[in-house]
Design an enzyme around this catalytic site. Structure first.
Site, short mmCIF file in Angstrom:
data_model
loop_
_atom_site.label_atom_id
_atom_site.label_comp_id
_atom_site.label_asym_id
_atom_site.label_seq_id
_atom_site.Cartn_x
_atom_site.Cartn_y
_atom_site.Cartn_z
CB CYS A 1 -12.45 -24.60 11.66
SG CYS A 1 -10.84 -24.01 11.09
CG ASP B 1 -6.00 -4.68 2.46
OD1 ASP B 1 -6.60 -4.11 1.54
OD2 ASP B 1 -5.67 -4.10 3.51
N GLY C 1 -10.91 4.25 -0.16
CA GLY C 1 -11.84 5.10 0.57
C GLY C 1 -13.12 4.40 0.99
CG ASP D 1 -2.08 0.89 1.09
OD1 ASP D 1 -2.20 1.53 0.03
OD2 ASP D 1 -2.88 0.97 2.03
CB CYS E 1 -10.08 -26.21 14.74
SG CYS E 1 -10.60 -24.48 14.91
CB CYS F 1 -7.29 -24.34 10.87
SG CYS F 1 -7.49 -23.74 12.56
CG HIS G 1 -9.50 -20.24 14.29
ND1 HIS G 1 -10.00 -21.34 13.64
CD2 HIS G 1 -10.53 -19.34 14.36
CE1 HIS G 1 -11.26 -21.14 13.34
NE2 HIS G 1 -11.62 -19.93 13.76
#
Lengths: 373, 373
Positions: free
Chosen positions: B305, B267, B217, B91, B310, B307, B336
């Protein structure tokens, strides 16, 4: 618990061993990263596995105070609670309780202390400490012991030795009633730097009988050479067929020297605590990563290290992050420090396997792995 | 930079795409975790890869102030510096510079501002911002834009739109001279929630010509329905053959709705920032892990989940750690949360591939993925 010697160094007392419990096998010598509250700071449970640690250390005193051993038991035990399904050793918390100084009273029954969390009163007895750890379900269990400060006089240390032995007996009786099948209780030897008290303590502990022997009360502030001298004196008396756990050690150089004296198990907050102060442990010494000399350094943290941190980041990023107090910097250094210890222990085991430990040890100590780190 | 549409949803404007640069290929829609200073808090660079993120966001303004873009260039560029060898978007820092309010002066040449780090004065010009990002070597480059606050009146927003267009032209000229082969410069559309100003801004940006279009914006404090309404009005005007980057968004529900409006890149600091306040983003809503209801909960953070968090930890451990202000608790939740976003984007892409996006979107929004999270 079964303990086998897989290889014996022909030049030192060092040995490659294997501890087998109903839950797993763990090759010795090993180092246990410290997860006092159930988690090692800056490393996920799967990171510990990835790094190559077989056994983690946690603390019965802290887990008793918060969240409570009954809660952990209800959740499914300490392995389920911490998400670490390899070996877990719980320290009894004797050291922590005695560190409360004015806020505790010691009697033969136990230690009455004021909780540092909420001021409530608790009575830590050998029996309660066994109840806590058998509820937690840790693989390696430590009895309540009395750990006097490094500046204690002989009489104080003698009292501590005798009390530790009485408590060890009570602990064993209690443990036998409450234990889970995979659990093993170690005996702890005290005695400070007084040779005859160490010997007395060891004999009393051996007489009671434990599958593993822990040496407590070292690395608590005494002179380093006195510590190594004391371990050296004690080591010929240790039974060869049991694992020897040197509690709370330490510096990489001290670990190497202690392995040479027949020590098999280690734990220390050093890699994580140093990481949180931006100090990296490397093969060329300790680096303060806040130092501006690293600001444009494109090299890895340790050029002799192949850990993920050293394969991924330049020193310049780490210096940048720690200067900004960005928590990622400390996480990165801690990860490397843990990797350094894991790799050191793996190298020690491999050297023992190939009967090259003495050469490995000499070459490390000739470099900068000596006490400075 | 090449952008291809791999699949177009037949019921919404959503599309599966692929961005190809000289450094890599990145399937859209994707979400970029935010590593403002060059590292994502609580996740190592290899964790981001493990989680499935293709592109990370960093910030030119912050890296310009510390450690400096020249230093990063000397170290080998932003990929080497951060240890993240996939895509990196920087950015420009326009948003950060304008947020300095009393400490900056805007002219047509640029923004004169006082450094929040050391009080030194700096002049951020469109040309300097290009010099910074071409030195860094990020894959996706953002020009300096003027981002007015959400409560700005029409006249203020109009001035910002016109200045943003003038700066975009200067940026492009400067970028063409300085760019590295793998780099692509996006155009940023401003205009607040004023339909005709958004349209004016878009037309001016399209006329200058950029390979990617960013909508700036939004998500700066305006009403959420006004934001989605504004994106809805703008979306038919966007060229279909360029990627659409909706800057700074956001909540999972908003991401889904924006993908349906043809947005491709996102993002947001939300997964990491919420993680650091002990808030977990789950398929059944946002959970405050400090809440005592989780103290003896043996279930995973999110039962839908898969992941690593988890699969590894019970809620009881996480609750215990965050109640003790143990940094491990926040690291676990953040991990997570990042996994949740990575999985959401992967599910969106897979649904688009199978032309089931509309059904997937409806089913998510009927559950609790709506703005509350």
């Amino acid at each position: 618990m079964k303990f086998e010697i897989l290889a014996q160094c022909t030049k030192t007392k060092a040995r490659l061993g294997r501890i087998t419990t109903h839950r797993g096998e763990y090759e010795t010598p090993f180092f246990m990263p410290v997860g006092t509250m159930g988690a090692v700071k800056s490393a996920q449970a799967w990171d510990l596995v990835d790094l190559g640690f077989d056994v983690m250390l946690s603390n019965a005193f802290h887990l008793y105070l918060r969240p409570g051993h009954d809660l952990i038991k209800d959740v499914g035990g300490i392995h389920k609670f911490t998400g670490f399904d390899r070996g877990i050793l719980t320290d009894s918390g004797g050291y922590q309780v005695f560190s409360l100084s004015e806020h505790r009273t010691v009697t033969d029954e136990g230690v009455l202390f004021k909780s540092p969390v909420d001021g409530s009163m608790h009575n830590f007895t050998p029996e309660l400490v066994m109840e806590i750890q058998t509820s937690l379900g840790s693989d390696f269990v430590m009895p309540l012991d009395e750990c006097p400060s490094s500046v204690s006089d002989e009489k104080t240390v003698q009292t501590a030795v005798e009390r530790t032995s009485r408590w060890a007996k009570k602990s064993k009786e209690s443990f036998e009633k409450l234990r889970q099948e995979h659990q093993s209780l170690f005996g702890i030897v005290q005695g400070g730097v007084y040779e005859h008290l160490r010997e007395q303590s060891l004999n009393e502990i051996l007489e009671i009988g434990f599958p593993g022997i822990a040496l407590g009360g070292f690395a608590v502030g005494e002179d380093q050479s006195a510590m190594l001298e004391s371990i050296n004196e004690l080591s010929p008396l240790l039974p060869l067929d049991k694992p020897h756990y040197l509690m709370g050690l330490g510096y990489p150089g001290d670990i190497l020297k202690s392995v040479a004296l027949g020590m098999d198990m280690f734990d220390c907050v050093l890699p994580t605590r140093l990481g949180r102060t931006a100090a990296a442990i490397t093969s060329t010494g300790r680096l303060n990563m806040k130092n501006s000399q690293y600001r444009d350094d494109s090299g890895p943290l340790d050029e002799n290290c192949d850990c993920k941190v050293c394969q991924t980041y330049p020193r310049a990023l780490i210096n940048h992050l720690v200067k900004q107090d960005n928590v990622s910097g400390l996480q990165i250094i801690t990860w490397h420090n843990l990797a350094f210890y894991a790799k050191l222990m793996k190298s020690i085991r491999n050297a023992l396997r190939e009967n090259k430990f003495n050469e490995f040890c000499d070459s490390c100590l000739k470099n900068t792995l000596i006490p400075g780190i």
